[in-house]
Design an enzyme around this catalytic site. Structure first.
Site, short mmCIF file in Angstrom:
data_model
loop_
_atom_site.label_atom_id
_atom_site.label_comp_id
_atom_site.label_asym_id
_atom_site.label_seq_id
_atom_site.Cartn_x
_atom_site.Cartn_y
_atom_site.Cartn_z
N LYS A 50 1.63 5.61 8.37
CA LYS A 50 0.63 6.68 8.22
C LYS A 50 -1.34 6.31 8.36
CE LYS A 50 2.50 7.10 3.14
NZ LYS A 50 3.32 6.76 2.50
N GLN A 94 2.76 0.82 -1.67
CA GLN A 94 3.62 1.38 -0.88
C GLN A 94 4.82 1.63 -1.98
OE1 GLN A 94 3.68 3.62 1.85
NE2 GLN A 94 5.77 4.18 1.24
N ASP A 117 -2.92 8.65 -3.76
CA ASP A 117 -1.90 9.29 -4.42
C ASP A 117 -1.80 9.82 -5.20
OD1 ASP A 117 -0.21 8.53 -2.10
OD2 ASP A 117 0.91 6.98 -3.17
#
Ligand code: NAD
Length: 282
Positions: A50, A94, A117
Site C-alpha cells: 500500500k 491494518q 477504509d
C-alpha cells in the site's frame, strides 16, 4: 461465447494516472498513516504494498509498527493523536489485530473523516442511508470493475456470495444504489447453484477456492471474484477458476490482477478525495 477477462491491473493503472494528476495540483502531498500492530508477515507485505502504491501517485505514508503486546487503550490513544494531527489526512489500521484487541472499538476510534477504509459505523451508516461518505475499498473496487464490464447495471439481478462487513454488506448497498435487484448468499443459503444461475452479476467473496461450478453461471453473466486463497504450491487463486466460467460467463475478473489491484487503488482514491474535501472546506 467468448469470456472477456476484466483487467483490474490495467484499470488500476489508468485510475492511478488520474490520481497522480490530481495530487500534482495540491499544495502538499496528502498523507496516510498506516498502523500495523504485531508482526504478521502477510500484513507486513500488504502494508508495504500500500505504501509503495501510494508513493507512485504522490501520497506520503507514515508507517507505524506497534508492539504486539500494545494494549487496546494505548492503541486508541495513539489513534486519537493522529485524529488531531493536521498533517495526517487518512488513517488505516491494518487488520487483523492481535486477539486481545477489539477491532470494532479501534475502528470506531478513527475520526470518520480520516477513515480511509470507510469501515466505521458513521461511514457504513451513511452508505446505508444513501448519503455521501467514505466507501470501503473492496466493494468500491468491485463496483468500478462491474461498471467497466457493464456501464448500465440498472435493473440487473446481482447475487453476492458473502455478507461480511468488509465486502458483502457494503457491496449490497452499492449495488442497490446502482438500481440492481440484490440477493445476498452466505453459508446458510440453500441451493446456491440455482440462486447464482439467476445472477446477471455474480460477486463471489467467500474465500473458498473453486466454490463456483459451471452450472452456477447464467450465460453472459459478469463474475467478480473477490476471493484470495493460496493453493498447495503457494500460488494465489480466487473463489472462481477460469475454466469453470470460460465460454459461459460474459466477463470475469482474474486472481491475481482483478479486485486486488483495484482495492489498493480505491484506497488511494479515498485519500485523494478526503484531502480535496477537507482542503476545500478550509
Ligand atoms: P469473511 O470470511 O469475513 O466472509 C466470508 C463470507 O462468505 C461469509 O459471509 C460467509 O457466510 C460466506 N461464505 C463462506 N463460504 C461460503 C459458502 N460455501 N457458500 C456460501 N457462502 C459462503 O471474508 P471477507 O473478509 O468478506 O473476504 C472474503 C474473501 O475475499 C476472502 O478470500 C478474502 O481474502 C478476500 N478479500 C479480498 C480482497 C481483495 O482486495 N481482493 C479484499 C478483502 C477480502
Amino acid at each position: 461465447m467468448n469470456t472477456h477477462i476484466i483487467d483490474g491491473k490495467a484499470l488500476a493503472l489508468e485510475i492511478q494516472d488520474n490520481l497522480l494528476r490530481r495530487v500534482s495540483q495540491f499544495s502538499r502531498a496528502p498523507k496516510l498513516a498506516v498502523i500495523l500492530v504485531g508482526d504478521d508477515p502477510a500484513s507486513h507485505i500488504y502494508v508495504c504494498n500500500k505504501a509503495k502504491a501510494a508513493e507512485k501517485v504522490g501520497i506520503a505514508t507514515e508507517l507505524f509498527y506497534l508492539s504486539p503486546v500494545l494494549t487496546q487503550d494505548a492503541l486508541i490513544a495513539f489513534i486519537h493523536d493522529l485524529n488531531h494531527n493536521p498533517n495526517i489526512d487518512g488513517i488505516l489500521v491494518q487488520l487483523p489485530l492481535p486477539k486481545h484487541i477489539d477491532s470494532d472499538a479501534v475502528i470506531e476510534s478513527i475520526d470518520p473523516n480520516k477513515d480511509v477504509d470507510g469501515l466505521c459505523t458513521r461511514n457504513l451508516g451513511r452508505l446505508f442511508i444513501g448519503k455521501p461518505g467514505i466507501i470501503p475499498c473492496t466493494p468500491k473496487a468491485c463496483m468500478t470493475l462491474i461498471y467497466k464490464a457493464c456501464p448500465n447495471p440498472d435493473g440487473l439481478n446481482a447475487v453476492i456470495i458473502g455478507r461480511s462487513r468488509l465486502v458483502g454488506k457494503p457491496l449490497a448497498q452499492l449495488l442497490l444504489a446502482a438500481q440492481c435487484t440484490v440477493t445476498q448468499a452466505h453459508t446458510h443459503t440453500r441451493n446456491l447453484a440455482a440462486l447464482c444461475q439467476t445472477a446477471d452479476i455474480l460477486v463471489v467473496a467467500a474465500g473458498k477456492p473453486d466454490l463456483i461450478k459451471r452450472d452456477f453461471i447464467k450465460p453472459g453473466a459478469i463474475v467478480i471474484d473477490v476471493g484470495i486463497n493460496r493453493n498447495e504450491d503457494g500460488k494465489l487463486q480466487g473463489d472462481v477458476s477460469f475454466d469453470a466460467v470460460n465460454g459461459i460467463a460474459g466477463a470475469v475478473t482474474p486472481v491475481p490482477g482483478g479486485v486486488g489491484p483495484m482495492t489498493v487503488t480505491m484506497l488511494l482514491e479515498n485519500i485523494v478525495d478526503i484531502y480535496e474535501k477537507e482542503n476545500k472546506q478550509n
